[in-house]
Design a protein around this motif. Structure first.
Motif, PDB file in Angstrom:
ATOM      1  N   LYS A  95      39.312 -27.338  -5.656  1.00 31.33           N
ATOM      2  CA  LYS A  95      40.722 -27.558  -5.329  1.00 31.33           C
ATOM      3  C   LYS A  95      41.563 -26.364  -5.736  1.00 31.33           C
ATOM      4  O   LYS A  95      42.409 -25.887  -4.971  1.00 31.33           O
ATOM      5  CB  LYS A  95      41.227 -28.821  -6.017  1.00 31.33           C
ATOM      6  N   ASP A 127      48.724 -18.831   5.819  1.00 29.98           N
ATOM      7  CA  ASP A 127      49.856 -19.453   6.497  1.00 29.98           C
ATOM      8  C   ASP A 127      49.958 -19.032   7.960  1.00 29.98           C
ATOM      9  O   ASP A 127      50.568 -19.743   8.777  1.00 29.98           O
ATOM     10  CB  ASP A 127      51.161 -19.131   5.766  1.00 29.98           C
ATOM     11  N   TRP A 182      44.588 -24.080   9.416  1.00 22.79           N
ATOM     12  CA  TRP A 182      44.030 -23.899   8.072  1.00 22.79           C
ATOM     13  C   TRP A 182      44.248 -25.204   7.312  1.00 22.79           C
ATOM     14  O   TRP A 182      45.357 -25.546   6.936  1.00 22.79           O
ATOM     15  CB  TRP A 182      44.699 -22.740   7.351  1.00 22.79           C
ATOM     16  N   ASP A 183      43.190 -25.956   7.108  1.00 21.85           N
ATOM     17  CA  ASP A 183      43.308 -27.268   6.485  1.00 21.85           C
ATOM     18  C   ASP A 183      42.024 -27.587   5.732  1.00 21.85           C
ATOM     19  O   ASP A 183      40.920 -27.456   6.274  1.00 21.85           O
ATOM     20  CB  ASP A 183      43.572 -28.336   7.559  1.00 21.85           C
ATOM     21  N   GLY A 184      42.186 -27.976   4.484  1.00 21.74           N
ATOM     22  CA  GLY A 184      41.029 -28.351   3.687  1.00 21.74           C
ATOM     23  C   GLY A 184      40.092 -27.211   3.382  1.00 21.74           C
ATOM     24  O   GLY A 184      38.895 -27.432   3.161  1.00 21.74           O
ATOM     25  N   SER A 205      33.459 -26.327   2.396  1.00 21.56           N
ATOM     26  CA  SER A 205      34.649 -25.566   2.757  1.00 21.56           C
ATOM     27  C   SER A 205      34.559 -24.172   2.148  1.00 21.56           C
ATOM     28  O   SER A 205      33.743 -23.912   1.249  1.00 21.56           O
ATOM     29  CB  SER A 205      35.906 -26.269   2.229  1.00 21.56           C
ATOM     30  N   HIS A 239      40.172 -24.443  11.539  1.00 16.04           N
ATOM     31  CA  HIS A 239      39.886 -25.387  12.617  1.00 16.04           C
ATOM     32  C   HIS A 239      40.218 -24.769  13.969  1.00 16.04           C
ATOM     33  O   HIS A 239      41.158 -25.172  14.664  1.00 16.04           O
ATOM     34  CB  HIS A 239      40.674 -26.675  12.382  1.00 16.04           C
ATOM     35  N   GLU A 257      41.080 -22.912  -3.620  1.00 14.50           N
ATOM     36  CA  GLU A 257      41.786 -22.688  -2.360  1.00 14.50           C
ATOM     37  C   GLU A 257      43.047 -21.859  -2.575  1.00 14.50           C
ATOM     38  O   GLU A 257      43.419 -21.051  -1.724  1.00 14.50           O
ATOM     39  CB  GLU A 257      42.141 -24.019  -1.698  1.00 14.50           C
ATOM     40  N   GLY A 306      35.843 -25.455  12.289  1.00 14.86           N
ATOM     41  CA  GLY A 306      36.233 -26.530  11.386  1.00 14.86           C
ATOM     42  C   GLY A 306      35.316 -27.728  11.423  1.00 14.86           C
ATOM     43  O   GLY A 306      35.472 -28.665  10.631  1.00 14.86           O
ATOM     44  N   GLU A 345      48.576 -25.151  11.089  1.00  8.82           N
ATOM     45  CA  GLU A 345      47.792 -26.362  10.894  1.00  8.82           C
ATOM     46  C   GLU A 345      46.294 -26.120  11.046  1.00  8.82           C
ATOM     47  O   GLU A 345      45.489 -26.974  10.661  1.00  8.82           O
ATOM     48  CB  GLU A 345      48.239 -27.437  11.887  1.00  8.82           C
ATOM     49  N   LYS A 401      39.239 -24.926   5.458  1.00  2.00           N
ATOM     50  CA  LYS A 401      38.462 -24.625   6.664  1.00  2.00           C
ATOM     51  C   LYS A 401      39.399 -24.118   7.758  1.00  2.00           C
ATOM     52  O   LYS A 401      40.581 -24.456   7.776  1.00  2.00           O
ATOM     53  CB  LYS A 401      37.731 -25.866   7.171  1.00  2.00           C
TER      54      LYS A 401
END
Length: 336
Positions: free
Chosen positions: A156, A204, A210-212, A240, A216, A159, A234, A208, A214
């Motif tokens: 966590k 950034d 870039w999530d978790g 990850s 996508h 990241e 993703g 969206e 990963k």
């Protein structure tokens, strides 16, 4: 923010900020001469580079035309390059080709090897091949660049240490791998210089996608001008990128500018089995070894040869509107 390193006659090039549409750049050497220098003092340099990126977007600074062929890999050399195994589907296929089983631990404890980081190929630099029997293969991957990562960091927290994202062609010499692994000491000669995309982007920039930990989005791989891979990065990722960073930092801290790779992006087929080629409506493959293994399973032997002099490979990742995010890796295999 998008960053690149342009050729200037030195090993480490010069740092520039690139426009979001990859058409223009502005010099950033008054903030940091190189990307590594920027990462070494990231808390100070990042806001300055972001401010410069804003000025570039509003036409408030001198600009020049950005040509991807002038770019080196964002980090032409690095203190650390470690490649993981986020996509177990790929591991299953290539190990099957060697007659090796996948241990159960691989699904909870990722593979990782330490690659050569003393020099990376530029995104338009040829792949040198001395012997076709070495089995030259491309491997389309996602890679992240970290700031200073503490020993024992959680996934966590890891990241938050991912500062930049790139594409990677982790070139492999498949014919040399079995002999090296049989020695019990890992890859060396079978892993020549890797290549990274013309541009590295802050997470950034992916929104969206870039999530978790990963990305996508689909990774486009073209081989000799034809679609070869369209795998969704993703999907089917057992680990990850943040988990891979944490794995690398389990027993050591990572210094700023460390690069961690995802391993070959690989998807299963709709039925859970091996995927189909793009030409047959599937998502294809991000390396040749996978299609060779599938051909061997279906036909008794592989039909697709590994890369030879004159062959070309192109790696690119478009956003959902079709615009290139990182620029393209375009390489030709050359005999040496």
């Amino acid at each position: 923010m998008k960053l690149a390193t342009l050729k200037n006659g030195t090993r480490d090039g010069r740092l520039v900020v690139v426009s979001r549409d990859l058409t223009q750049f502005t010099d950033a050497t008054h903030i940091a001469p190189t990307l590594q220098a920027a990462l070494d003092d990231w808390q100070l340099t990042r806001p300055k580079l972001e401010s410069l990126a804003g000025e570039l977007m509003h036409g408030a600074v001198p600009v020049e035309r950005f040509h991807e062929h002038d770019a080196m890999s964002p980090l032409p050399r690095a203190y650390q390059w470690a490649d993981g195994s986020a996509y177990i589907n790929h591991v299953e296929l290539v190990r099957r080709a060697r007659g090796a089983e996948v241990p159960e631990s691989f699904y909870s404890d990722p593979l990782m090897y330490q690659g050569g980081s003393d020099g990376f190929l530029g995104p338009r630099e040829p792949i040198a091949l001395k012997d076709e029997s070495w089995g030259c293969d491309m491997e389309g991957e996602i890679a992240v660049v970290t700031d200073d990562v503490p020993l024992g960091v959680s996934a966590k927290a890891a990241e938050g240490h991912i500062q930049l994202i790139m594409l990677c062609n982790d070139v492999s010499l498949r014919g040399l791998i079995p002999g090296e692994l049989a020695k019990g000491f890992g890859f060396f000669q079978s892993k020549p210089a890797s290549t990274f995309s013309p541009v590295a982007v802050t997470p950034d920039e992916l929104g969206e996608a870039w999530d978790g930990g990963k990305v996508h989005l689909p990774l486009h791989v073209d081989f000799n001008g034809a679609p070869f891979g369209r795998a969704e990065a993703g999907e089917d990722a057992t680990f990850s990128l943040a988990e891979l960073v944490a794995h690398a930092a389990r027993t050591r801290s990572l210094c700023a500018g460390s690069i961690i790779g995802s391993g070959t992006v690989s998807n299963k087929g709709e039925d859970g089995g091996p995927g189909k080629p793009v030409s047959e409506g599937g998502r294809g493959y991000s390396c040749i070894a996978e299609i060779r293994m599938i051909q061997q399973l279906l036909n008794g032997e592989p039909q697709t040869p590994f890369m030879k002099p004159g062959d070309t490979v192109r790696l690119e990742m478009p956003d959902r509107s079709g615009k290139s995010i990182f620029g393209a890796i375009e390489q030709t295999v050359e005999a040496v």
